[in-house]
Scaffold this motif. Sequence first.
Motif, PDB file in Angstrom:
ATOM      1  N   LEU A 188     -12.359  -2.244   3.648  1.00 23.04           N
ATOM      2  CA  LEU A 188     -11.428  -2.935   2.754  1.00 23.04           C
ATOM      3  C   LEU A 188     -10.330  -1.979   2.271  1.00 23.04           C
ATOM      4  CD1 LEU A 188     -11.104  -5.769   1.546  1.00 23.04           C
ATOM      5  CD2 LEU A 188     -12.411  -5.023  -0.427  1.00 23.04           C
ATOM      6  N   ASN A 189      -9.080  -2.409   2.444  1.00 18.29           N
ATOM      7  CA  ASN A 189      -7.949  -1.564   2.070  1.00 18.29           C
ATOM      8  C   ASN A 189      -6.772  -2.450   1.671  1.00 18.29           C
ATOM      9  OD1 ASN A 189      -6.324   0.640   1.655  1.00 18.29           O
ATOM     10  ND2 ASN A 189      -6.292   1.311   3.792  1.00 18.29           N
ATOM     11  N   ILE A 190      -5.720  -1.825   1.133  1.00 21.59           N
ATOM     12  CA  ILE A 190      -4.589  -2.644   0.701  1.00 21.59           C
ATOM     13  C   ILE A 190      -3.535  -2.811   1.785  1.00 21.59           C
ATOM     14  CG2 ILE A 190      -4.926  -2.034  -1.717  1.00 21.59           C
ATOM     15  CD1 ILE A 190      -2.377  -0.376  -1.525  1.00 21.59           C
ATOM     16  N   GLU A 232      -7.613  -6.345   4.911  1.00 18.83           N
ATOM     17  CA  GLU A 232      -6.968  -6.570   3.618  1.00 18.83           C
ATOM     18  C   GLU A 232      -7.729  -7.640   2.823  1.00 18.83           C
ATOM     19  OE1 GLU A 232      -2.705  -6.170   2.882  1.00 18.83           O
ATOM     20  OE2 GLU A 232      -2.484  -6.409   5.037  1.00 18.83           O
ATOM     21  N   PHE A 251      -4.823  -0.409  -6.319  1.00 16.59           N
ATOM     22  CA  PHE A 251      -5.733  -0.657  -5.201  1.00 16.59           C
ATOM     23  C   PHE A 251      -6.641  -1.846  -5.525  1.00 16.59           C
ATOM     24  CE2 PHE A 251      -9.499   0.141  -2.597  1.00 16.59           C
ATOM     25  CZ  PHE A 251      -8.926   0.447  -1.374  1.00 16.59           C
ATOM     26  N   ASN A 272      -4.553  -5.242  -6.083  1.00 17.87           N
ATOM     27  CA  ASN A 272      -4.093  -5.814  -4.821  1.00 17.87           C
ATOM     28  C   ASN A 272      -5.235  -6.526  -4.101  1.00 17.87           C
ATOM     29  OD1 ASN A 272      -3.719  -5.546  -1.732  1.00 17.87           O
ATOM     30  ND2 ASN A 272      -1.654  -5.245  -2.514  1.00 17.87           N
TER      31      ASN A 272
END
Lengths: 343, 343
Positions: A184-186, A217, B234, B237
Amino acid sequence: MSNRVILSVDAMGGDFGPRVTLPACTSVLKKHPALEILLVGEADLLNKQLGRMRLSDDIKARLTIVASGDSVQMDDKPSAAIRHRQDSSMAVAVKMVAEGSAAACVSAGNTGALMAFGRQHLKMQPGIDRPAIIASVPTMQGHCYMLDLGANVDCSEEHLLQFAIMGSVMFEALEGVPARIGLLNIGEEAIKGNEQVRLAHELIRQQKGLNYIGFIEGNDVFAGKADVIVCDGFVGNIALKSSEGLAKLISRKVRRSFTRNLYRRLLAFLAYPVLRELQEQMDPSRRNGATLLGLQGIVMKSHGGANKNCFAYALEQAIIEVEQNVPSKISERLASYLTSKDQ
Amino acid sequence: MSNRVILSVDAMGGDFGPRVTLPACTSVLKKHPALEILLVGEADLLNKQLGRMRLSDDIKARLTIVASGDSVQMDDKPSAAIRHRQDSSMAVAVKMVAEGSAAACVSAGNTGALMAFGRQHLKMQPGIDRPAIIASVPTMQGHCYMLDLGANVDCSEEHLLQFAIMGSVMFEALEGVPARIGLLNIGEEAIKGNEQVRLAHELIRQQKGLNYIGFIEGNDVFAGKADVIVCDGFVGNIALKSSEGLAKLISRKVRRSFTRNLYRRLLAFLAYPVLRELQEQMDPSRRNGATLLGLQGIVMKSHGGANKNCFAYALEQAIIEVEQNVPSKISERLASYLTSKDQ
């Protein structure tokens, strides 16, 4: 299930205690003739409530009450629980797994205390530093798994790698196919995100045997792009709870919208089966039961606010994990990773 | 709006460029007779497309095309945009605010590049280290604001305090009442959460003039417990995008559920106004327009995938912020905080 399975259940845990846990246990016992349940809690209270339920002899024979002391409170700190609640229904239920008298335990109580008892009595798997909370979330095609959901804040990249490995093994054990792992990341590009995920990305990418598909995302969590979504417990908890909050808001708005006037009430009546089906499908908390992964034993955490059906769902999940022998599959896989690392 | 307002618009930004930005601009111009728009982009293309739109003389008189060079790409890094895209539609639109020829600029382009141009040309407010992205999210009673939504990862507690101050001022300016400030965390007790939020909690709590109500959990984001929700970019978002993802999933499930058979299609037809109203109310991306807060000027970021109505909504938001003079209110409040700190 074919073979005998014994679960220990923290009968006192959760917002409703025995009022929810007892009916849930008896309904699951009816469904699974090879299941036995050790019901841990205040013996007098449980006996009294069971007495009112007019159970068949068969159910009674597979339901054993185990007396415990003071219950863990929802605001007990984990350290205080360890010091003062060793004879609570939660602690006793966990210890029964450690002693081998139950194959898994289920509790709707205080998460921090449950983790603390799990670590103390069941110990961690070799190669795993901390337990992680994993649960399934709905997607368009079905569901995926997400971890960690709040057991760990301030995770290192090594912890995220451990989550990826454990999640992958659990998914494969339960679903029978290899898991696509997402982090999981932006943003999808490697330049985005914080230090933690950038380092974890490199580490997970290099780990052999994982089907790592890269960054995911927030908007892809429910899109089914990955089977296992790895994240820090702080982020995972907030992402899941925010989504649950939005689902609840939508459900309220639907109710308000469909009750505004007589015509709309009639529509709602006609559309009731559809609306109900949707509500059931969409509530992220309906698929109740989060596993504390990384322990040498199965500990299932139910939502504190679970009703009878939800708590029963968590019991069923525990049975599946017992049958699939998830912890020993994780330890096998970890052993092979650790060996390949040393070479 | 009563007084003349001039907006600069990045006509080339977003997934659809002028196909969305031009019709949105003309529709907002029709609504606001005192509005003027500086449309920045490829002059030939814009002239051609506007020519096809058969605009009234009044609209034409209030719409000026400003020629720009190569556009910023969605995968341009901020540093590359700063080096190579200074004559892009986005950069020129920001510079027009810096020069005072426009009161605010609106872009649906690359967020990182927009922030970089904002910092370079508009400069930060004294006392603020980094811009934050703030946007409104729906609640049962109406909406609340959340920041940061992705401008900053790895925030310090000082940054979170700055977000709290800026968010508070913006809410008060736009809504006319003092804001209840909440800090996003995984538990309501002070013992929970990571190092960052525990430190920020103390700092925000001690800041005079803020109506700080403490921690807010993920499930409370959409419950309307706070008016301004402060978090690391982070986390914010991912929380917002996850929720958007779930809203999209629900909307698809609704469509699938209501088209399964003829009876259900009929129901959907009858319930169409209700379903549409719900969809409009619930889509977190519909209330389009996120402000880059902390700059000495107004920069509004639209969703890249915004359609005409959504982009028009972002333009309207920019007009409101111009009328309410949000940046100068923030700088006044910051000045008073900084003075009280020094004493």
